[in-house]
Motif scaffolding. Structure first.
Motif, short mmCIF file in Angstrom:
data_model
loop_
_atom_site.label_atom_id
_atom_site.label_comp_id
_atom_site.label_asym_id
_atom_site.label_seq_id
_atom_site.Cartn_x
_atom_site.Cartn_y
_atom_site.Cartn_z
N LYS A 1 -4.77 -5.95 -7.47
CA LYS A 1 -4.94 -4.62 -7.71
C LYS A 1 -4.67 -4.21 -9.07
CE LYS A 1 -2.89 -3.51 -3.06
NZ LYS A 1 -1.82 -2.87 -2.29
N LEU B 1 2.99 -0.17 -11.20
CA LEU B 1 2.88 -1.29 -12.13
C LEU B 1 3.90 -1.95 -13.20
CD1 LEU B 1 -1.08 -0.48 -12.60
CD2 LEU B 1 -0.18 -2.54 -11.61
N LEU C 1 -2.92 4.22 -17.19
CA LEU C 1 -3.10 3.21 -16.34
C LEU C 1 -3.51 1.84 -16.76
CD1 LEU C 1 -3.15 2.56 -13.06
CD2 LEU C 1 -5.47 3.21 -13.26
N ASP D 1 0.74 -1.17 0.15
CA ASP D 1 -0.05 -0.10 0.09
C ASP D 1 0.67 1.24 0.06
OD1 ASP D 1 -2.14 -1.50 -0.05
OD2 ASP D 1 -2.48 -1.67 2.05
N ARG E 1 0.77 4.92 -9.35
CA ARG E 1 0.18 3.44 -9.45
C ARG E 1 0.81 3.06 -11.04
NH1 ARG E 1 -6.36 4.03 -8.59
NH2 ARG E 1 -6.23 3.99 -6.20
N CYS F 1 3.22 2.16 -2.01
CA CYS F 1 3.37 2.37 -3.43
C CYS F 1 2.06 2.10 -4.55
CB CYS F 1 4.56 1.79 -3.88
SG CYS F 1 5.23 2.15 -5.46
N LEU F 2 1.85 0.75 -4.39
CA LEU F 2 0.86 0.48 -5.30
C LEU F 2 -0.55 0.86 -4.98
CD1 LEU F 2 0.41 -0.78 -8.15
CD2 LEU F 2 0.13 -3.08 -6.97
N GLY F 3 -0.78 0.78 -3.64
CA GLY F 3 -1.96 0.99 -3.02
C GLY F 3 -2.28 2.35 -3.06
N GLN F 4 -1.49 3.41 -3.22
CA GLN F 4 -1.48 4.90 -3.25
C GLN F 4 -2.70 5.21 -4.36
OE1 GLN F 4 0.13 6.98 -0.85
NE2 GLN F 4 0.50 5.03 0.10
N LYS G 1 -2.25 8.50 -9.41
CA LYS G 1 -2.10 7.76 -10.76
C LYS G 1 -0.97 7.46 -11.24
CE LYS G 1 -2.76 9.30 -14.52
NZ LYS G 1 -2.98 9.79 -15.97
N TYR H 1 -7.28 -1.77 -11.02
CA TYR H 1 -6.81 -0.69 -11.84
C TYR H 1 -7.36 -0.78 -13.39
CZ TYR H 1 -4.47 0.63 -7.49
OH TYR H 1 -4.04 0.81 -6.17
#
Length: 1582
Positions: free
Chosen positions: A1177, A1153, A1197, A1138, A1149, A1140-1143, A1146, A1181
């Motif tokens: 996730k 990814l 994204l 969370d 994210r 990083c990726l869960g922030q 955009k 996304y």
């Protein structure tokens, strides 16, 4: 023939001498007759030359004796011509080499004498062949002819052979000795007039005097001879052995006394009687010029000298008055003159012996013969050893006469008549004469005999030293020495013999003075008398004595000693006398003597002599004489003596008076100078005074320069005064006077080191020397003068800086327009020296004044920068390096770089030059320079610029546009300087040491990076400047290795400024991109930095900072991650969390990814623990990116999520299954129908392709089946369907037959769904688009059919046949409802492709469709479009089935009868058909059925059915049937026309048909039948 002879010689070789001789004789007997004829074929040169070759082969390989070789040589020369003589000579040389060393035959000798340029030709031939034996034999033969036949014409040939370098040393000796023997053998019979002996004598002398190796060999031969050479010299009338040959003087003496020279063959007695009758003088032979009588006596003496009898007769002859010798001087002086003159050695020796014998007689014991002593000394110094030995014997006799003192004084022989004038003679008393003989001459006799110079050396030694300095036995008292000195001097003056004078002067000129009496006091009259002679008289006397005039001149002038006032005045007087100018050698001797005496002169004498010489040189130079020896010699004298400082000062001071005379106008005209200056300058320009002044100045300054001015520093003030005066003369003359100025400047320059080394010498700074030099530099246009002045300035700056520093800036300004532009190396040296010596003290001055150094030197820097484009290219680099080094690179390098770019712009040439300059300094200085350059650029954008205003001309009022232009030029320099390979290499080497110096480099690098980033932030709004900063940053990042870069920026990452830290990480990101994967150091450093980056991701609250950190992790992991999976896995966990990726942001994210996608590639199975967090996730996304049909899709994204899923599908596809796969396919369908851009579609398609290839097939097929409901329909969009079918097709291609067979159930369901697509979409409300040929649905159906075929290819018959049967049943199943025809439309479209592609393999499958097809054919209503379309597809399917029937399937009556009638019946609906329907589908189907059902019964049945339709009332039906008949006729030919009898009635009826088209088509049918049968139907149709 030559080859044949060569082979015969080789074949006849034998080891036994006798056999070899027999073989040679046999060969000669065969060849010689032929050769004797061919050698004399003068008209055929080729034959002769070929014969020469054969003769040469015979001589070299055959053992021929001398007789045979000589015969060949005679025959060869007998027949040669002008065309063949040269090859003949070569052949003679070869023959001679195999012949004994003896003289040539007469015939060969005569022939060789006729060859033009014989010696030169032989010399040329000697380069390739040996010619020495031929030349030796020729020379011996010619010498033999000389003494036998008196052929004197051969002497030049012999001489040329000896001197022509064609003979060897031994051969030269033999030939010369043979000539000597021949000279002995020549007698009166051969040589009646003596001419031959004279010529031979001259030749022998010439050879004995030859230089080089030949002369040495000849002289060695003379020493080796064992006969009387003296007698030979007398016979030839010359002296062979002395150094110089003496010609007989008869021709030079006027025969005015009535005597004739006696002939050589005249008897001695007769000659003496004849001479006795004549009047002859009885006076001394030394008292007057030699008379003809004397010469005749000499000639007679030469004839008798070799015969003792004749000699005694001659000696006792009355004409000599031998008995009267004690009282008359004629006898003794006759012999004395002979031994003192250049007669043959034997003659001189005999003369000495005659005198010796006469002095032994008693009547001489009572006389004093000291007058003979000087001539005995001369004889004792004779070059001939025998003469010296005879002289020694004579002196011994004289010694006996002076053994005891007489009781009374003896009368001196010759005291009154020895010379013409005896008044000035000085005689010795008995004791002095005795001392001279017994103490000097007798003790040195043995040594004197051995060497000619010994007696003179002994005499000199005796006269120079007093008794206290030598042993008592040999000492001479002062009085005796003085007496001997005067005695010899008086005889030197009185004697008429130059040889006597010259030899005695060798001793006397070494004696400066004895007891206060100098040799000048005694011998000055000799100089005057000799100088009074004319050039002709002096030369005549010298020639008689066989002496050089110059030697006599030098000996006479040497009598003057230094500091002898009268002697020096005499020399100066002789120089000034006009008649002396004709005596060139005498003048040269006088000046040479003065030059030798000059160092020994006293100061005043030197000064007066120098003034006199200067006056002579200038007075003579001003005359109109084109060539003045006095001026030249006077100038040379002053140039070649060491002038003292006082002398030079006096000469320089005299210049000032001369300059004043021409520069200061007369007093009564001074008031008019301003108005008549121009005319006055013109008059002065041509005035003799000005010309004289310039000449005098030039000469004196040259003297100063040549007198080693470094040894005379006291001349400096006078030289500066002279330099100042030259500036005035320049204005008057209108000339540069560069040479004079350069003389002064070079002399001054040479003196400066003396002032530096000697602290007692001080240069007065108040005299304005600096201003004088500045004026000289600024006003001069001569590069040489400017260079010299600059060197002087540099030297003064080093020695006495206060003298010139106040004048330096104008000098440097002027340098830019003058000396800097010169291309020569010396100018470069001048500039370097000036910079090296002047700038450091100037900088020290600025430092002491506490002013800004760079601002203070801006003018100096500007002068060099402006001059850059004018400086020669090869000098630029070294010049500016020198300038910067002397200024101090740490303070001034940046300023110079900035000024260059500002002045000339960022051109390639300037950039390259500045890069070279920068690379010449250390790394530390380069980094400091770059930092200061950045500070300078930053200063441009300050409200009140400081340093940039001075260096770059940027001020407060300058506009923003100007500031940007300036900054752009400066920033353009940074990437180039930072990209220097040498700088990078040096930094790398320094960093590896890891010491204090490397730490300092890192600090400087960090500062430079920070400043550059700060500047980039400052100019961010200005795009061009910002881009330039980016270029510089790129170069800066590549400067250090990655490990050193990380070490350098660690301090920056600890700063509280997040923006700075982010910029540093961005820089790291760029740096990582440029790193090589093969560099282990970079890998270790970056992987070690990963934990710090993950900490940033976890702990930082700044999203941008996190984003940059993730980017860095991505880059590092991508390049080096596989080397440290543990560190990368930890980073992957952090990124997937969370933090990083869960922030919610955009961009973060997306970056997360993308980074995870890279990490999957790196970690592969190692990333599995992270996927339970990451995949949901990512899919979420992905769904979110599509916007749910409400928001705008987020393609960035979307693409990032697909990048991760693609990486997973590629590397760990087993993780994508079940719900993940269903969800991914579902969202992919939604993405396809979302109308995204091409990039998004590409990313999705790439992911699906990896899924199709790598995901487990069962999971994939099940998921595809599940996803059909979402795929099959989206209004107006078929992209999802296309991708769906693409995935399915890729999977079918990828997997094996067994895999397909296992999943046939799922696959069959998928394909039934796809074949029902048209019905399903119409049922869903889509409009049927069958009326368009190329529609999206049609293309999809084509893809479906192709995909279904891919599956069929991987199934066997057992697996597919049930599916096929089910497919046919399913096509007409009731579940389709009203859409049965639509389903059948799709199915028969597939079946047509199926039978077309699989051909005869699946013909049997037609049994499944016969019934269904028959129903469709029977029930179709062509009025309905859908039914018509289905009907055409059925016909196409049947046609393909008929076409590929190879097994007789359709010949079976059941199969044929099921479809044939229906096909024929279809013509009834011809009016409802389009032309294309019949032509494309119905007729081809019937034709192919007839071809497949190859039986007469079937053909007949078909024909009858068709014929029935020809009588239909509908014209369209008749036309269609006729066309069908035409096609059948074309396809089946005569086989079909077997039914012609049945056809003819119908054809005949159709000829009269009412319908025009029917009638026309019928005629075409008839034509086809006739063409097939080859006969006309007219008779049949009647």
């Amino acid at each position: 023939m030559a080859e044949a002879v060569n082979g015969m010689l080789d074949k006849m070789r034998s080891g036994r001498k006798s056999i070899q001789a027999e073989n040679d004789q046999a060969l000669l007997q065969q060849i010689v007759p032929v050769l004797s004829e061919s050698l004399v074929m003068k008209d055929i040169p080729g034959i002769q030359i070929a014969s020469y070759m054969i003769v040469a082969i015979l001589a070299s390989k055959g053992s021929l004796d001398d007789a045979a070789l000589s015969a060949f040589m005679d025959q060869l020369v007998h027949g040669w011509t002008s065309e063949t003589f040269r090859p003949g000579l070569v052949c003679l040389c070869i023959l001679s080499q195999y012949r004994s060393a003896k003289q040539l035959s007469g015939r060969v000798t005569k022939a060789l004498l006729k060859v033009p340029n014989l010696t030169q030709t032989l010399h040329e031939i000697s380069r390739d062949h040996r010619v020495d034996k031929l030349a030796n034999g020729l020379a011996l033969a010619l010498v033999d002819r000389l003494h036998k036949k008196g052929d004197v014409r051969s002497l030049p040939v012999v001489t040329s052979l000896l001197l022509g370098q064609v003979l060897q040393e031994k051969q030269i000796k033999v030939v010369y000795k043979t000539m000597l023997v021949a000279a002995h053998k020549v007698n009166d019979e051969v040589d009646q007039d003596g001419q031959i002996r004279k010529e031979l004598g001259l030749t022998l002398v010439r050879l004995s005097q030859a230089g080089g190796d030949v002369g040495d060999v000849v002289r060695a031969a003379i020493e080796d001879i064992d006969f009387n050479i003296e007698e030979l010299e007398l016979r030839l009338g010359t002296a062979i052995r002395p150094k110089l040959a003496i010609e007989q003087p008869q021709e030079d003496v006027a025969m005015n006394d009535g005597f004739e020279a006696p002939k050589l063959k005249e008897e001695v007695g007769v000659a003496l009687d004849r001479l006795a009758k004549a009047n002859h003088p009885t006076a001394s032979c030394l008292s007057q010029e030699p008379s003809a009588f004397y010469h005749e006596l000499c000639s007679l003496f030469m004839n008798v000298a070799t015969s003792e009898t004749e000699l005694l007769k001659f000696d006792n002859a009355p004409v000599l008055s031998r008995p009267l010798a004690p009282t008359k001087s004629f006898y003794l002086t006759f012999y004395t003159r002979i031994w003192c003159e250049p007669f043959p050695t034997l003659a001189r020796m005999t003369a000495l012996e005659r005198v010796k014998e006469r002095l032994k007689e008693k009547d001489c014991a009572e006389l004093d013969f000291q007058a003979i002593i000087p001539y005995c000394i001369v004889a004792l110094s004779d070059p001939a050893k025998k003469v010296r030995r005879a002289a020694a014997d004579l002196i011994t006799v004289l010694g006996s006469l002076f053994a005891t003192a007489p009781a009374k004084t003896r009368p001196i022989w010759g005291a009154t008549d020895l010379y013409e004038k005896t008044d000035g003679l000085t005689w010795l008393d008995f004791d002095a004469a005795k001392s001279l003989i017994h103490s000097v001459l007798l003790p040195s006799l043995e040594e004197a005999v051995l060497h000619e110079d010994q007696v003179l050396a002994a005499l000199t030694s005796a006269l120079e030293k007093s008794g206290k300095e030598t042993d008592k036995k040999r000492h001479l008292s002062h009085a005796t020495r003085l007496s001997v000195f005067k005695f010899l001097s008086s005889h030197v003056i009185a004697t008429p013999l130059l040889n006597v004078r010259l030899r005695l002067l060798k001793t006397l000129n070494q004696i400066r003075s004895i007891s206060g009496t100098s040799r000048t006091d005694l011998l000055l009259p000799l100089l005057r008398s000799w100088a009074d002679l004319s050039e002709i008289d002096a030369r005549h006397l010298a020639e008689l004595a066989d002496l050089e005039v110059a030697a006599v001149d030098a000996a006479c002038v040497d009598v003057v000693v230094p500091n002898h006032e009268l002697g020096l005045e005499t020399l100066i007087g002789l120089i000034r006398e006009p008649r002396t100018s004709a005596r060139q050698h005498l003048l040269q001797a006088i000046f040479t003597r003065i030059r030798k005496m000059f160092p020994s002169m006293k100061g005043e004498t030197q000064l007066s002599t120098a003034r006199t010489m200067l006056s002579l040189s200038q007075a003579a130079a001003s005359s109109l004489s084109e060539s003045n020896l006095v001026a030249t010699e006077a100038s040379d004298l002053l140039r070649n003596v060491d002038l003292s400082a006082n002398t030079l000062l006096d000469l320089l001071d005299s210049l000032q008076d001369s300059v004043k005379l021409v520069t200061v106008p007369p007093a009564n005209k001074r008031r008019r100078v301003s108005t008549t200056e121009h005319s006055r300058s013109l008059s002065l320009l041509s005035s003799p005074e000005l010309s004289s002044t310039l000449n005098r100045t030039t000469f004196v300054l040259e003297l100063v320069q040549e007198s080693k001015p470094e040894n005379h520093p006291e001349l400096l003030p006078s030289l500066f005064t002279t330099l100042s005066d030259l500036q005035q003369l320049r204005a008057l003359v209108g000339s540069e006077l560069g040479y004079l100025q350069n003389l002064v400047l070079s002399s001054l320059l040479a003196m400066i080191p003396a002032y530096k080394n000697n602290k007692d010498l001080v240069i007065d700074a108040s005299l304005g020397y600096g201003d004088v030099l500045a004026t000289c530099i600024q006003r001069s246009s001569s590069p040489t003068v400017i260079n010299a002045a600059l060197l002087l300035v540099a030297s003064l700056a080093r020695t006495a800086p206060d003298v010139v520093l106040h004048s330096v800036m104008p000098i440097f300004t002027f340098m830019g327009s003058s000396v800097l532009r010169q291309a020569d190396d010396y100018s470069a040296h001048v500039v370097n020296q000036t910079v090296k010596e002047v700038i450091p003290p100037l900088i020290d001055t600025f430092r002491k004044s506490r002013r800004n150094l760079v601002a203070s030197t801006a003018e100096l820097l500007s002068s060099f920068v402006i001059a850059y484009e004018h400086i020669p290219s090869h000098r630029k680099h070294d010049l500016f390096i020198s300038l910067i080094e002397n200024l101090g690179p740490e303070d001034f390098l940046f300023a110079l770089l900035a000024m260059f770019v500002d002045k000339y712009g960022a051109t390639d040439s300037i950039m390259s030059f500045l890069a070279q300059i920068m690379a010449s300094f250390s790394v530390e200085i380069q980094l400091q320079t770059l930092i200061k350059l950045l500070d300078l650029i930053s200063d441009i954008f300050k409200p009140k610029p400081s340093l940039s205003a001075v260096l770059l001309g940027k001020n407060e009022n300058a506009g923003e546009e100007q500031s940007q232009k300036i900054a752009m030029k400066e920033l353009a320099l940074l990437p180039l300087l930072l990209g220097n390979r040498r700088l990078k290499k040096e930094i790398t080497l320094l960093a590896e040491r890891d010491d204090m110096e490397s730490a300092k480099i890192r600090d400087l690098y960090a500062t430079l990076l920070e400043n550059l980033l700060t500047l980039a932030t400052t100019v961010k709004a200005k795009k061009p400047l910002y881009n330039k900063c980016g270029d510089a940053l790129s170069s800066l990042l590549n400067l250090l290795s990655i490990s050193e870069f990380i070490k350098s920026v660690e301090s920056l990452l600890d700063r509280p400024n997040v923006t700075l830290r982010q910029k540093v990480l961005r820089a790291l990101e760029v740096r990582v991109d440029n790193e090589s994967t093969a560099d282990p150091k970079s890998r270790i450093a970056l992987l070690a930095f990963l934990p710090q980056l993950t900490a940033v991701i976890r702990e930082s609250d700044d999203i941008n900072y996190k984003h940059t950190a993730v980017t860095c992790v991505d880059k590092i992991a991508e390049k080096y991650g596989k080397k440290d999976l543990e560190a990368v896995a930890a980073a992957a966990t952090t990124i997937a969390s969370d933090h990083c990726l869960g922030q919610p942001h955009k961009s973060l994210r997306v970056m997360a990814l993308l980074c995870l996608a890279s990490l999957v590639d790196v970690l592969q199975d190692g990333i599995v623990p992270v996927l339970p967090l990451a995949i949901p996730k990512a899919l979420g996304y992905l769904e979110e990116s599509l916007g749910g049909g409400v928001a705008i899709p987020d393609t960035e994204l979307h693409n990032a999520a697909y990048a991760l899923m693609t990486s997973l599908a590629q590397h760990i596809p087993y993780m994508i299954s079940g719900a993940y796969l269903d969800r991914l396919l579902s969202v992919s369908t939604a993405s396809a129908y979302a109308g995204l851009d091409e990039e998004a579609n590409s990313s999705r398609s790439q992911c699906l392709q990896f899924l199709a290839k790598l995901v487990h097939p069962k999971s994939l097929f099940v998921a595809l089946n599940k996803n059909w409901e979402k795929v099959y329909y989206f209004e107006g969009n078929f992209l999802g369907l296309a991708e769906y079918l693409q995935v399915l097709g890729t999977a079918l291609d990828k997997h094996s037959k067994s895999v397909i067979s296992k999943n046939i159930s799922t696959l069959s369901t998928i394909f039934f769904n796809t074949l029902d697509l048209r019905r399903a979409r119409v049922a869903a409300g889509e409009k049927d688009d069958r009326d368009s040929v190329d529609t999206p649905l049609t293309r999809i159906e084509t893809t479906v059919n192709e995909t279904l075929l891919k599956m069929i290819y991987k199934l066997n018959d057992a697996a597919f046949r049930p599916i096929f049967s089910q497919l046919v049943e399913w096509s007409s199943a009731k579940d389709a409802g009203n859409g049965v025809l639509l389903r059948q439309h799709s199915v028969y479209g597939f079946l047509g492709m199926f039978f077309d592609n699989l051909k005869s393999i699946v013909t049997s499958y037609a049994s499944y469709i016969i019934e269904d097809a028959a129903k469709l054919l029977a029930s179709v209503q062509l009025r309905e479009i859908l039914e018509k379309d289905v009907w055409t597809r059925v016909l196409f399917t049947l046609k393909k089935c008929f076409e590929h029937d190879q097994d007789g399937f359709w010949q079976a009556p059941a199969h044929f009868n099921a479809v044939a009638p229906l096909l024929v019946k279809a013509f009834e609906q011809a009016p409802e058909m389009d032309d294309a329907d019949g032509d494309r589908f119905l007729i081809p189907a019937i034709v192919e059925l007839a071809a497949a059902a190859d039986a007469k019964e079937h053909h007949k049945e078909l024909n009858q059915g068709l014929l029935r339709h020809l009588r239909s009332e509908q014209a369209a039906e008749r036309i269609a049937v006729i066309k069908c008949q035409q096609a059948l006729t074309d396809r089946l030919g005569e086989e079909w026309l077997a039914n012609l009898p049945e056809m003819l009635p119908y054809i005949s009826e159709l000829q009269d048909d009412d319908h025009e088209i029917v009638e026309r088509e019928n005629r075409r049918w008839i034509v086809k039948i006739e063409e097939t049968l080859g006969e006309s139907l007219d008779s049949m149709l009647q």
